[in-house]
Design a protein around this motif. Structure first.
Motif, short mmCIF file in Angstrom:
data_model
loop_
_atom_site.label_atom_id
_atom_site.label_comp_id
_atom_site.label_asym_id
_atom_site.label_seq_id
_atom_site.Cartn_x
_atom_site.Cartn_y
_atom_site.Cartn_z
N ALA A 92 0.90 -1.26 -0.08
CA ALA A 92 -0.12 0.12 0.05
C ALA A 92 0.99 1.15 0.04
O ALA A 92 0.38 2.26 -0.61
N VAL A 93 1.85 1.35 0.52
CA VAL A 93 2.65 2.39 0.99
C VAL A 93 3.12 3.09 -0.67
O VAL A 93 2.98 4.34 -0.84
N SER A 94 3.46 2.12 -1.58
CA SER A 94 3.95 2.71 -2.71
C SER A 94 2.74 2.38 -4.09
O SER A 94 2.81 2.98 -5.13
N LYS A 95 1.74 1.71 -3.64
CA LYS A 95 0.66 1.33 -4.56
C LYS A 95 -0.63 2.07 -4.32
O LYS A 95 -1.46 1.80 -5.47
N ALA A 96 -0.92 2.26 -3.19
CA ALA A 96 -2.38 2.40 -2.87
C ALA A 96 -3.07 3.63 -3.59
O ALA A 96 -4.14 3.74 -3.86
N VAL A 97 -2.06 4.67 -3.88
CA VAL A 97 -2.46 5.96 -4.59
C VAL A 97 -2.00 6.19 -5.77
O VAL A 97 -0.64 5.72 -5.98
N VAL A 98 -2.64 6.51 -6.90
CA VAL A 98 -2.20 6.92 -8.16
C VAL A 98 -1.12 8.05 -8.11
O VAL A 98 -1.45 9.29 -7.56
N THR A 99 -0.01 7.89 -8.35
CA THR A 99 1.09 9.09 -8.27
C THR A 99 1.93 9.05 -9.61
O THR A 99 1.89 8.26 -10.51
N GLN A 100 2.41 10.17 -9.65
CA GLN A 100 3.47 10.57 -10.79
C GLN A 100 4.55 9.57 -11.00
O GLN A 100 4.99 9.11 -12.01
N ASN A 101 4.90 9.00 -9.72
CA ASN A 101 6.04 8.11 -9.76
C ASN A 101 5.54 6.51 -10.06
O ASN A 101 6.29 6.01 -10.93
N ASN A 102 4.26 6.17 -9.81
CA ASN A 102 3.94 4.79 -10.03
C ASN A 102 3.00 4.99 -11.49
O ASN A 102 2.69 3.86 -11.88
N THR A 103 2.71 5.94 -12.03
CA THR A 103 1.94 6.26 -13.20
C THR A 103 2.42 7.25 -14.18
O THR A 103 1.85 8.33 -14.04
N ASN A 127 -0.63 16.03 -14.53
CA ASN A 127 -0.21 17.02 -13.63
C ASN A 127 -1.11 17.22 -12.32
O ASN A 127 -0.83 17.85 -11.42
N ILE A 128 -2.32 16.44 -12.32
CA ILE A 128 -3.13 16.39 -10.97
C ILE A 128 -2.92 15.30 -10.18
O ILE A 128 -3.48 15.23 -9.05
N LEU A 129 -2.07 14.40 -10.65
CA LEU A 129 -1.79 13.28 -9.70
C LEU A 129 -0.89 13.74 -8.84
O LEU A 129 0.07 14.62 -8.87
#
Length: 359
Positions: A92-103, A127-129
């Motif tokens: 969850a720490v790196s995957k739970a939320v959509v971010t510019q790093n993982n997406t 830009n809004i992630l």
């Protein structure tokens, strides 16, 4: 005439035989006191069915209470073992939320409910992630995950919930003066299902200020939106983001639930024996808390229509009696899974009234 005599010769014995059988039948009924049931008695089966359902519910509730204990004690080894397994499967720490790093820009977001219709990450969406995970590497000492079950009504758990370091709430529940004593008002993360945005705020297609004002009770909490569960959830979730941006980010900070994380979490719970279509918001948040918190406390997680203490009828939610989507979520089955963790000393489920003293 010959034909008539032949016919009568065969027909007379048949008539006599039928008469004899009819008389014998009624003699049998009289001797055995058998009375045919009138049609008016047939509905009695419905009451029997209702009685059986009530009996079945009582058995389920009895089984649940049999696995529950108020004298809970954390089992550190069990907690670490389960948390490690959950982290390895879902992270969850790196995957739970959509971010510019993982997406990254140009990649595809695959809807967990519509995998054949991926959404490409355009510059506007990128830009809004969130630039990075909002949870970082921090681990909160205590977390309260607050479900919305009717068991919270008159529980006096508000002070205890507020004492947690990190408080998670589900689906924009009301926190006004009517409920504060029972559910508290502190919020660090709150979820918002798109269906609520449609039902309460016309999908943000009309006046948007009521939506923004309704979020003031959550302060500067994170607002978690499942924008990428289905394609039709994306536009309304983006409107929620832009609404808060247009109003100067008054209130919560919107972030998006990662469908990849949700797919992994669904698979994880199926491996544990849960066969629902997808986990409920409450189970998702409880799972998230287990990865980011040292001590996890669950409130309002009681999916039955009778209070666990005295079997009095209670509403589905502490603020209304609306039913959940039973064809999608299996609340009793989810609760059974959480009860196992409670019994193993992994999470602490709170039922009934809370004690005045802090935990």
């Amino acid at each position: 005439m010959r034909v008539m005599r032949t016919l009568m010769r065969w027909l007379l014995p048949v008539i006599l035989l039928c008469s004899f059988c009819s008389v014998a039948f009624w003699i049998f009924i009289s001797n055995n006191n058998v009375i045919p049931h009138p049609a008016s008695r047939i509905p009695q089966k419905a009451s029997n069915t209702q009685s059986c359902k009530a009996c079945k519910d009582s058995v389920i509730i009895g089984k649940a209470l049999g696995n529950y204990s108020n004298s809970w004690k954390k089992h550190e080894a069990n907690y670490k073992r389960f948390r490690l397994l959950l982290n390895e499967k879902c992270h969850a720490v790196s995957k739970a939320v959509v971010t510019q790093n993982n997406t990254p820009l140009g990649s595809n977001v695959v809807y967990d409910g519509e995998r054949r219709k991926p959404l490409q990450v355009t510059q506007a969406l990128y830009n809004i992630l969130a630039k990075e995970q909002p949870f970082g590497n921090a681990t909160w000492e205590s977390c309260a995950v607050v479900g919305n079950g009717g068991v919270l009504a008159n529980s006096s758990c508000g002070e205890e919930i507020n004492s947690a370091q990190f408080v998670i709430r589900c689906n924009l529940p009301p926190l006004d003066d009517r409920y504060e004593k029972d559910v508290g008002n502190k919020t660090n993360l709150v979820t918002a299902n798109p269906s609520i945005l449609h039902e309460k705020y016309s999908g943000l297609m009309e006046r948007r200020r009521p939506f923004v004002e309704s979020l003031h009770s959550y302060g500067q909490a994170l607002l978690l939106l499942p924008a990428f569960s289905y394609g039709h959830n994306t536009p309304v979730s983006l409107r929620a983001f832009y609404t808060l941006e247009d109003f100067g980010r008054e209130g919560p900070l919107p972030i998006f639930l990662n469908p990849e994380y949700l797919r992994k979490l669904t698979k994880f719970w199926r491996e544990q024996g849960l066969n629902s279509v997808r986990p409920s918001t409450g189970l998702i948040m409880a799972s998230l808390a287990l990865e980011i918190c040292t001590n996890v406390h669950l409130y309002g997680f009681w999916p039955f229509g009778k209070h666990p203490n005295d079997s009095r009828p209670i509403t589905n939610h502490y603020y209304d009696n609306r039913e959940s989507k039973k064809n999608v979520h299996s609340m009793p089955s989810e609760f059974e899974q959480l009860l196992k963790l409670h019994k193993q000393g992994v999470v602490h489920i709170h039922l009934g009234e809370c004690q005045p003293a802090h935990r």
